[in-house]
Scaffold this motif. Structure first.
Motif, mmCIF file in Angstrom:
data_model
loop_
_atom_site.group_PDB
_atom_site.id
_atom_site.type_symbol
_atom_site.label_atom_id
_atom_site.label_comp_id
_atom_site.label_asym_id
_atom_site.label_seq_id
_atom_site.Cartn_x
_atom_site.Cartn_y
_atom_site.Cartn_z
ATOM 1 N N ALA A 55 0.398 -1.253 0.165
ATOM 2 C CA ALA A 55 0.370 0.027 0.252
ATOM 3 C C ALA A 55 0.926 1.108 0.265
ATOM 4 O O ALA A 55 0.340 1.668 -0.885
ATOM 5 C CB ALA A 55 -1.079 -0.355 1.042
ATOM 6 N N GLU A 56 2.053 1.080 0.871
ATOM 7 C CA GLU A 56 3.242 2.515 0.590
ATOM 8 C C GLU A 56 3.006 2.786 -0.511
ATOM 9 O O GLU A 56 3.844 3.769 -1.053
ATOM 10 C CB GLU A 56 4.360 1.683 1.982
ATOM 11 N N LEU A 57 3.901 1.617 -0.837
ATOM 12 C CA LEU A 57 4.338 1.471 -2.726
ATOM 13 C C LEU A 57 3.359 2.180 -3.817
ATOM 14 O O LEU A 57 3.528 3.018 -4.482
ATOM 15 C CB LEU A 57 4.931 -0.082 -3.048
ATOM 16 N N GLU A 58 2.791 1.585 -3.354
ATOM 17 C CA GLU A 58 1.159 2.219 -4.591
ATOM 18 C C GLU A 58 0.438 3.486 -3.917
ATOM 19 O O GLU A 58 0.753 4.270 -5.467
ATOM 20 C CB GLU A 58 0.000 1.103 -3.652
ATOM 21 N N ARG A 59 0.539 4.071 -3.051
ATOM 22 C CA ARG A 59 0.755 5.694 -2.784
ATOM 23 C C ARG A 59 1.694 6.751 -3.226
ATOM 24 O O ARG A 59 0.867 7.315 -4.237
ATOM 25 C CB ARG A 59 0.510 6.106 -1.075
ATOM 26 N N GLN A 60 3.023 6.039 -2.743
ATOM 27 C CA GLN A 60 3.734 6.196 -3.898
ATOM 28 C C GLN A 60 4.011 7.135 -5.047
ATOM 29 O O GLN A 60 5.029 8.233 -5.225
ATOM 30 C CB GLN A 60 6.244 5.774 -3.051
ATOM 31 N N ALA A 61 3.813 5.882 -6.060
ATOM 32 C CA ALA A 61 3.536 5.925 -7.431
ATOM 33 C C ALA A 61 2.969 6.980 -7.544
ATOM 34 O O ALA A 61 3.308 7.227 -8.155
ATOM 35 C CB ALA A 61 3.395 4.540 -7.933
ATOM 36 N N ALA A 62 1.769 6.645 -6.733
ATOM 37 C CA ALA A 62 0.439 7.682 -7.534
ATOM 38 C C ALA A 62 0.803 9.197 -7.266
ATOM 39 O O ALA A 62 1.128 9.905 -7.932
ATOM 40 C CB ALA A 62 -0.759 7.481 -6.623
ATOM 41 N N TYR A 63 1.370 9.434 -5.884
ATOM 42 C CA TYR A 63 1.395 11.021 -5.326
ATOM 43 C C TYR A 63 3.011 11.153 -6.913
ATOM 44 O O TYR A 63 2.938 11.953 -7.511
ATOM 45 C CB TYR A 63 2.530 11.005 -4.244
ATOM 46 N N ALA A 64 4.003 10.203 -7.182
ATOM 47 C CA ALA A 64 5.394 10.658 -8.021
ATOM 48 C C ALA A 64 4.419 10.538 -9.760
ATOM 49 O O ALA A 64 4.942 11.001 -10.147
ATOM 50 C CB ALA A 64 6.364 9.446 -8.163
ATOM 51 N N GLY A 65 3.552 10.153 -9.612
ATOM 52 C CA GLY A 65 2.810 9.621 -11.327
ATOM 53 C C GLY A 65 3.119 9.012 -12.605
ATOM 54 O O GLY A 65 2.744 8.366 -12.865
ATOM 55 N N ARG A 66 4.205 7.513 -11.355
ATOM 56 C CA ARG A 66 4.795 6.455 -11.635
ATOM 57 C C ARG A 66 5.713 5.731 -11.090
ATOM 58 O O ARG A 66 6.341 6.170 -10.061
ATOM 59 C CB ARG A 66 5.603 6.813 -13.435
ATOM 60 N N PRO A 67 5.895 4.412 -11.107
ATOM 61 C CA PRO A 67 6.823 3.890 -9.983
ATOM 62 C C PRO A 67 8.460 3.670 -11.083
ATOM 63 O O PRO A 67 8.448 4.188 -12.498
ATOM 64 C CB PRO A 67 6.366 2.422 -10.862
ATOM 65 N N THR A 68 8.873 4.480 -10.037
ATOM 66 C CA THR A 68 10.762 4.735 -10.419
ATOM 67 C C THR A 68 11.156 3.959 -9.285
ATOM 68 O O THR A 68 11.463 3.720 -8.219
ATOM 69 C CB THR A 68 11.267 6.144 -10.534
ATOM 70 N N PRO A 69 12.910 3.421 -9.586
ATOM 71 C CA PRO A 69 13.416 3.464 -8.738
ATOM 72 C C PRO A 69 13.710 4.379 -7.732
ATOM 73 O O PRO A 69 12.683 3.960 -6.232
ATOM 74 C CB PRO A 69 14.667 3.288 -9.234
ATOM 75 N N ALA A 70 13.559 5.548 -7.302
ATOM 76 C CA ALA A 70 13.339 6.690 -6.484
ATOM 77 C C ALA A 70 11.948 6.554 -6.094
ATOM 78 O O ALA A 70 12.236 6.437 -4.351
ATOM 79 C CB ALA A 70 13.500 7.743 -6.960
ATOM 80 N N VAL A 71 11.013 5.707 -6.390
ATOM 81 C CA VAL A 71 9.900 6.000 -5.117
ATOM 82 C C VAL A 71 10.104 4.218 -4.813
ATOM 83 O O VAL A 71 9.792 4.747 -3.483
ATOM 84 C CB VAL A 71 9.040 5.368 -6.671
ATOM 85 N N ILE A 72 10.532 3.812 -4.565
ATOM 86 C CA ILE A 72 10.942 2.695 -3.978
ATOM 87 C C ILE A 72 11.986 2.753 -3.336
ATOM 88 O O ILE A 72 11.360 1.300 -1.731
ATOM 89 C CB ILE A 72 10.848 1.143 -5.159
ATOM 90 N N TRP A 73 12.487 3.105 -3.352
ATOM 91 C CA TRP A 73 14.060 2.946 -2.688
ATOM 92 C C TRP A 73 14.701 4.493 -2.321
ATOM 93 O O TRP A 73 15.739 4.976 -3.540
ATOM 94 C CB TRP A 73 15.114 1.957 -2.939
ATOM 95 N N PRO A 74 14.053 5.591 -1.946
ATOM 96 C CA PRO A 74 14.027 6.746 -1.426
ATOM 97 C C PRO A 74 15.553 7.359 -1.635
ATOM 98 O O PRO A 74 16.405 8.699 -1.524
ATOM 99 C CB PRO A 74 13.203 7.623 -1.105
ATOM 100 N N ARG A 75 16.384 6.618 -0.952
ATOM 101 C CA ARG A 75 17.544 6.562 -0.551
ATOM 102 C C ARG A 75 18.906 6.553 -0.924
ATOM 103 O O ARG A 75 20.141 6.174 -0.779
ATOM 104 C CB ARG A 75 17.838 6.431 1.229
ATOM 105 N N ILE A 76 18.641 6.282 -2.353
ATOM 106 C CA ILE A 76 19.441 5.749 -3.429
ATOM 107 C C ILE A 76 21.003 6.633 -3.178
ATOM 108 O O ILE A 76 20.450 7.841 -3.237
ATOM 109 C CB ILE A 76 18.941 4.985 -4.464
ATOM 110 N N ARG A 77 21.918 6.163 -2.805
ATOM 111 C CA ARG A 77 23.003 7.190 -3.352
ATOM 112 C C ARG A 77 24.049 7.110 -4.455
ATOM 113 O O ARG A 77 24.753 8.106 -4.543
ATOM 114 C CB ARG A 77 23.708 7.720 -2.150
ATOM 115 N N LEU A 78 24.538 6.021 -5.166
ATOM 116 C CA LEU A 78 24.831 5.774 -5.920
ATOM 117 C C LEU A 78 24.604 4.490 -6.629
ATOM 118 O O LEU A 78 23.845 3.901 -6.832
ATOM 119 C CB LEU A 78 26.338 4.586 -4.924
#
Length: 547
Positions: A266-289
């Motif tokens: 449910a969390e990922l579904e909400r975040q993807a809807a807010y961002a407009g699409r699923p991206t790596p940043a949606v699933i893993w917002p703390r990617i640094r490299l």
């Protein structure tokens, strides 16, 4: 276990500095590598045929051993793969690395213990020392890294003598050689798949690793091949409903075996809807490299692609290297390049504008000039002597007198009318043209087309923003001028009317995704599907154009 990983991380950093110190004595190391490989393999079939015991100087070596490609070496390698001892190396190969076969048939490279300890291991560990130093958790926390190229096989292919034949990322070096060699993410929770999947079900295996990683705090994505990093956002969009369903139900490809996690779904579904699409940043917002090749075609699309992985993401380049051996190894934060691994292999070079012959004059490392491009020739103790790699490198600058090089492309020559274009001509011309036009290039490929009887270059490019119809002719004219500036042969062919003006054909980004899927369906592993700035396949060209 945490302490063991920290010890391993510090060892990688130490090896990086060890290779950096070798740059101060590059000439001595190059001589040591040459004399060592000649002495070690003097009594082999190859060494005897070329009088290794009589070769005292570099000029002796050049005179006795012609430049050779893989096709020239293949008969010797086939004999070694069949189990005949002492062909190219004194030691028997323990296994064979295979190349991707993206520009032809797969190649097999013998791997001996001496090759591993004196060539492959020092280069590999030094390269891993860069992310280990600047992003420690990539090494110390297994679940911090999603390594897209990691793909262990249940049933590796074998040679006639029963030795494994597989890609470097698929080999278990610890089991085969008893050495400490772990890629980041190699011991992540998804290193072992949760349900049985056939070795050739490449996309299912990749999906399962991503589905498992979706429940963890990933900080780094490794692809080496940037085309796979570029495809991950596309694949996420295609997999999204299934991934959410599997997360919610605790299943893998619909099969039971996990723990239901409806809150994460449910969390990922909400975040993807807010961002407009699923991206790596949606699933893993703390990617640094992101860790991948950063030059060549990737230089066209990495700046925009990085946005899909999050703000503040760093791209560190993986080495300019091949299954056959190392070339340049980044030892700091340089965005694209690294100095030659002078303590691991002997390097020679031929000017990029020349075609390589068996007797082509070569340059040594200290004779290279910044801003120039060269064919790579190397020798190492693993049984390749004056081997023409088939790659070109660009010298960015020098570090303690040692060239710092970036991958410039394959040595493929496009020559419909005497223009003699290499891959790097096209990449650099496209990059400069797009920059001046204020456009981003999602990907691009080129092909010579007959036109009205005079051949000319056509470029299929995913452009952002989508250009207006009136902008395309101006874009093509700018590309024409830039190619003429970069290549005397192109400029001369255009001047005498032997080559038509180029055309730019905008295509949707999805066209390159379809082409990627087509190549995977034809049997290529996802990590092996590389960008193609020169498109050799007429059917692929039509697919990209939507014809």
């Amino acid at each position: 276990m945490t302490g063991d990983r920290e010890t391993y991380r510090r060892g990688l950093v130490a090896d990086k500095y060890r290779l950096a110190r070798a740059l101060h004595h590059a000439g001595d190391w190059q001589e040591r590598v040459r004399t060592g490989l000649l002495a070690e393999n003097a009594d082999t079939v190859f060494g005897s045929a070329h009088d290794f015991t009589r070769l005292r100087t570099m000029d002796d070596y050049r005179a006795a051993v012609p430049l050779r490609t893989y096709a020239d070496y293949e008969p010797w390698i086939d004999r070694a793969a069949a189990g005949e001892p002492g062909i190219l190396t004194a030691e028997e190969p323990r296994l064979f690395f295979t190349t991707s076969g993206s520009t032809g048939a797969r190649k097999r490279v013998p791997v001996t213990s001496r090759f591993l300890t004196t060539t492959y291991l020092p280069f590999f560990r030094a390269a891993m020392g860069v992310p280990a130093e600047y992003f420690p958790e990539v090494i110390t926390r297994p679940a911090a890294t999603l390594n897209l190229r990691h793909d262990r096989l249940a049933r590796p292919a074998t040679t006639g003598s029963g030795r494994h034949s597989l890609g470097p990322s698929q080999a278990d070096m610890g089991r085969a050689f008893g050495v400490a060699l772990r890629e980041p993410g190699g011991d992540a929770p998804w290193a072992e798949l949760p349900v049985p999947v056939d070795d050739s079900a490449y996309l299912d295996k990749l999906y399962l690793r991503v589905r498992m990683a979706a429940e963890h705090d990933v900080r780094c994505v490794i692809g080496h091949n940037p085309a796979l990093i570029a495809m991950l956002p596309v694949l996420l969009a295609q997999w999204w409903p299934r991934l959410l369903r599997d997360l919610h139900d605790g299943t893998y490809l619909g099969a039971p075996g996990g723990t239901p996690n409806p809150s994460r779904a449910a969390e990922l579904e909400r975040q993807a809807a807010y961002a407009g699409r699923p991206t790596p940043a949606v699933i893993w917002p703390r990617i640094r490299l992101l860790y991948c090749w950063a030059s060549g075609v990737a230089s066209l699309y990495l700046p925009r692609l990085r946005e899909l992985y999050g703000t503040g993401v760093t791209v560190l380049p993986t080495p300019a290297a091949a299954s056959e051996g190392p070339v340049g190894v980044p030892l700091d934060r340089h965005p694209t390049a690294g100095p030659l691994a002078v303590s691991t292999a002997l390097y020679e070079f031929v000017e990029a504008g020349h075609d390589i012959r068996a007797d082509s004059p070569t340059l040594l490392h200290h004779e290279l000039e910044a801003g120039r491009d060269y064919h790579v020739v190397f020798s190492h103790i693993g049984g390749l002597y004056r081997y023409v790699l088939g790659d070109l490198v660009h010298v960015v600058d020098h570090v303690h007198g040692v060239p710092r090089v970036e991958y410039a492309g394959r040595n493929t020559l496009s020559d419909a009318a005497g223009e003699r274009l290499r891959e790097f001509h096209l990449v650099r011309a496209l990059r400069a043209t797009a920059l001046r036009a204020g456009l981003d290039i999602g990907n691009a490929t080129c092909r010579v087309e007959p036109g009205t009887g005079t051949p000319g270059y056509a470029v299929a490019a995913a452009l952002h923003p989508e250009p207006l119809p009136g902008e395309l002719p101006a874009l093509a004219q700018a590309l024409d001028r830039e190619l003429g500036r970069l290549s005397h042969g192109y400029r001369a062919a255009r001047a005498r009317g032997a080559l038509a003006a180029p055309v730019v054909r905008p295509v949707a980004p999805e066209a390159f995704a379809r082409h990627w899927h087509r190549r995977v369906a034809a049997g290529m592993r996802p990590p092996e599907v590389k960008d193609q700035i020169l498109q050799p396949d007429p059917a692929a060209w039509k697919l990209l154009l939507g014809e």
